[in-house]
Scaffold this motif. Sequence first.
Motif, PDB file in Angstrom:
ATOM      1  N   GLU A   1     -14.243  29.254  22.941  1.00 45.69           N
ATOM      2  CA  GLU A   1     -14.989  30.175  23.810  1.00 45.69           C
ATOM      3  C   GLU A   1     -15.485  29.478  25.073  1.00 45.69           C
ATOM      4  O   GLU A   1     -15.387  30.027  26.178  1.00 45.69           O
ATOM      5  CB  GLU A   1     -16.171  30.779  23.043  1.00 45.69           C
ATOM      6  CG  GLU A   1     -15.739  31.713  21.936  1.00 45.69           C
ATOM      7  CD  GLU A   1     -16.868  32.068  20.986  1.00 45.69           C
ATOM      8  OE1 GLU A   1     -16.839  33.202  20.473  1.00 45.69           O
ATOM      9  OE2 GLU A   1     -17.767  31.236  20.757  1.00 45.69           O
ATOM     10  N   ILE A   2     -16.005  28.274  24.920  1.00 41.41           N
ATOM     11  CA  ILE A   2     -16.508  27.515  26.072  1.00 41.41           C
ATOM     12  C   ILE A   2     -15.367  27.216  27.034  1.00 41.41           C
ATOM     13  O   ILE A   2     -15.473  27.432  28.241  1.00 41.41           O
ATOM     14  CB  ILE A   2     -17.210  26.223  25.611  1.00 41.41           C
ATOM     15  CG1 ILE A   2     -18.504  26.585  24.869  1.00 41.41           C
ATOM     16  CG2 ILE A   2     -17.485  25.292  26.787  1.00 41.41           C
ATOM     17  CD1 ILE A   2     -19.131  25.430  24.116  1.00 41.41           C
ATOM     18  N   PHE A   3     -14.253  26.726  26.495  1.00 38.43           N
ATOM     19  CA  PHE A   3     -13.107  26.386  27.330  1.00 38.43           C
ATOM     20  C   PHE A   3     -12.558  27.626  28.039  1.00 38.43           C
ATOM     21  O   PHE A   3     -12.326  27.606  29.250  1.00 38.43           O
ATOM     22  CB  PHE A   3     -12.010  25.729  26.481  1.00 38.43           C
ATOM     23  CG  PHE A   3     -10.752  25.445  27.248  1.00 38.43           C
ATOM     24  CD1 PHE A   3     -10.700  24.391  28.144  1.00 38.43           C
ATOM     25  CD2 PHE A   3      -9.626  26.237  27.096  1.00 38.43           C
ATOM     26  CE1 PHE A   3      -9.539  24.130  28.857  1.00 38.43           C
ATOM     27  CE2 PHE A   3      -8.471  25.991  27.800  1.00 38.43           C
ATOM     28  CZ  PHE A   3      -8.426  24.932  28.691  1.00 38.43           C
ATOM     29  N   GLY A   4     -12.356  28.706  27.310  1.00 39.11           N
ATOM     30  CA  GLY A   4     -11.813  29.928  27.899  1.00 39.11           C
ATOM     31  C   GLY A   4     -12.683  30.475  29.017  1.00 39.11           C
ATOM     32  O   GLY A   4     -12.191  30.853  30.082  1.00 39.11           O
ATOM     33  N   SER A   5     -13.965  30.485  28.804  1.00 38.39           N
ATOM     34  CA  SER A   5     -14.898  30.981  29.808  1.00 38.39           C
ATOM     35  C   SER A   5     -14.933  30.065  31.030  1.00 38.39           C
ATOM     36  O   SER A   5     -14.986  30.515  32.175  1.00 38.39           O
ATOM     37  CB  SER A   5     -16.289  31.110  29.177  1.00 38.39           C
ATOM     38  OG  SER A   5     -17.198  31.630  30.089  1.00 38.39           O
ATOM     39  N   TYR A   6     -14.892  28.761  30.799  1.00 37.02           N
ATOM     40  CA  TYR A   6     -14.875  27.786  31.892  1.00 37.02           C
ATOM     41  C   TYR A   6     -13.614  27.954  32.750  1.00 37.02           C
ATOM     42  O   TYR A   6     -13.681  27.983  33.976  1.00 37.02           O
ATOM     43  CB  TYR A   6     -14.952  26.360  31.325  1.00 37.02           C
ATOM     44  CG  TYR A   6     -14.660  25.304  32.344  1.00 37.02           C
ATOM     45  CD1 TYR A   6     -15.633  24.901  33.248  1.00 37.02           C
ATOM     46  CD2 TYR A   6     -13.399  24.722  32.433  1.00 37.02           C
ATOM     47  CE1 TYR A   6     -15.352  23.948  34.218  1.00 37.02           C
ATOM     48  CE2 TYR A   6     -13.113  23.775  33.387  1.00 37.02           C
ATOM     49  CZ  TYR A   6     -14.093  23.390  34.279  1.00 37.02           C
ATOM     50  OH  TYR A   6     -13.804  22.456  35.236  1.00 37.02           O
TER      51      TYR A   6
END
Length: 135
Positions: free
Chosen positions: A7-12
């Motif tokens: 989730e963090i990577f995708g949003s970033y």
Amino acid sequence: MSGSPQEIFGSYVYAGSLTRNADALAEHFTEDGVFEAPLVPADAAFPRRLEGREEIRRGMAAYYERQVNDTGAPNLEKSGYVLHATSDPDVFIAEIDTVFDGTGGDVTVSLVQIFRIRDGKIARLRDYFAPGLVE
């Protein structure tokens, strides 16, 4: 923001690479977060090191505004990545192959990013890519 490495990577990636929204990108970082691109020469337009959320916001906004070599958006169907867990639950590694459609054929940009997370935000991001890819 909190969540899994996915989730963090995708949003970033959405905030930075896909929409080039410096405000949204900066909000992914802790107040004292650090963004580093150690392979980028000191005189390059792409920032080599930004410390603190506000410096990340300003530095990336300036970079997005002056981009000369605009290769366009990546082809998400052809691009791919793998996230690697580490023995430290607050650290993960992203191995990325981004594909851009070109008139002379596809161009693939391979890179590695190392994320250190604190309280659901990026405390440190080290972005390793070929410096010739940025103007």
